[in-house]
Design an enzyme around this catalytic site. Sequence first.
Site, mmCIF file in Angstrom:
data_model
loop_
_atom_site.group_PDB
_atom_site.id
_atom_site.type_symbol
_atom_site.label_atom_id
_atom_site.label_comp_id
_atom_site.label_asym_id
_atom_site.label_seq_id
_atom_site.Cartn_x
_atom_site.Cartn_y
_atom_site.Cartn_z
ATOM 1 N N TYR A 166 1.161 -1.560 -0.083
ATOM 2 C CA TYR A 166 -0.016 0.100 0.490
ATOM 3 C C TYR A 166 0.859 0.933 0.243
ATOM 4 C CZ TYR A 166 0.419 -0.491 4.681
ATOM 5 O OH TYR A 166 0.814 -0.561 6.627
ATOM 6 N N LYS A 181 5.934 4.957 4.941
ATOM 7 C CA LYS A 181 6.454 3.863 3.684
ATOM 8 C C LYS A 181 6.453 4.314 2.127
ATOM 9 C CE LYS A 181 6.225 -0.544 6.411
ATOM 10 N NZ LYS A 181 6.953 -0.766 6.667
#
Length: 282
Positions: A166, A181
């Site tokens: 994701y 991330k």
Amino acid sequence: MTTIPLHGSLVANHQLGATMFEGKILRDRVAIITGGGTGLGRAFALRFSELGAKIAIASRNPEHLEPTRAEIVQQGGGAIAIPTDVRAPEQVDAMVEQVVKAFGRVDILVNNAAGNFICKAEKLSPNGWRAVVDIVLNGSFFCSRAVGQKMIAQKYGKILNIVTTYWATGNPGTIHSAAAKAGVVAMTKTLAAEWGRHNIRVNAVAPGPFPTEGAASRLFVTKEDIERMVKGIPAGRLGDPRELANLAAFLVSDYADYINGEVVTIDGGASVNFPMFDWEKD
Ligand code: HXC
Ligand code: NAP
């Protein structure tokens, strides 16, 4: 290597043993794995050790580190455990110095440490946001920076960042983790370009769901949660940490030396499985 028996029939049941690679492809390499005492980090540590690497695992809690360190040593490998909070750059610098003192160099860094929990964006407190972004994004940079200085001097290094699928799409309920991330992917590509000339490669892997205690206790808690996730995975199961460890071992080995700045997805096809039409009806 063991995996936690998390609703067992939904994970791989085939053997993923030491025979995938013919030789010790990480022989005498020195690898730092953050968060290496638990879950996927532990899987990397055990597998890299089987493949010949000396292992340094670093995370906050010595009780998470010690059993993994002891297991590697008991299996004949070399391992040290260094309690470290990756959010604290001075602790990170000291950890890297300790690794170089113990093993003479540092060839591999896996930025695996992370924090995560489910919380709606409007309810997430500033400290909740900071806690995750600090571990994932700042921690990965502090570790890369400290290790990169050694790697530039020795003209050799491999860095592997553990992100999630994701990073590219965002993910409702984990805005802190998704944003951090995505930042780590930007860092991966930037460092790959900056440090490639020093014979340093920087890549990332983006896993889908893997059954670890850390993720299962926070993100996919019930059998129903897992069944819902598995429905969207063409492979029909969760990942096996050994599958991820084998991919990671390849990416930090010299066999992957022409791969740099890449993000490799490992999710059983989940991130390409968004059918627009009701294609299954005859
Ligand atoms: C809302 C929460 C919360 C929750 C913590 N906070 N948990 N808010 N819902 N469930 C808030 C706290 O209230 C606090 O804000 C702030 O976050 C910091 O909390 P602390 O407990 O003081 O932080 P700390 O001790 O530093 O712990 C960090 C942590 C913790 C991230 C909160 O969960 C942790 O240590 N996690 C490490 C392991 C982990 O998360 N593993 C999962 C990785 S799995 P206030 O405002 O109250 O001060 C993964 C998988 C991704 O990433 C993909 C899957 C497919
Ligand atoms: P995990 O076992 O909870 O791993 C997180 C590790 O990070 C722990 O060992 C923890 O150890 C360490 N850590 C947390 N905060 C730290 C800090 N401030 N300083 C140093 N270490 C810290 O969960 P996991 O599932 O194995 O996750 C490992 C990685 O895979 C993470 O990057 C995660 O985002 C990624 N990932 C997991 C999945 C999945 O489904 N499992 C999917 C995609 C990506 P201490 O508590 O001892 O500090």
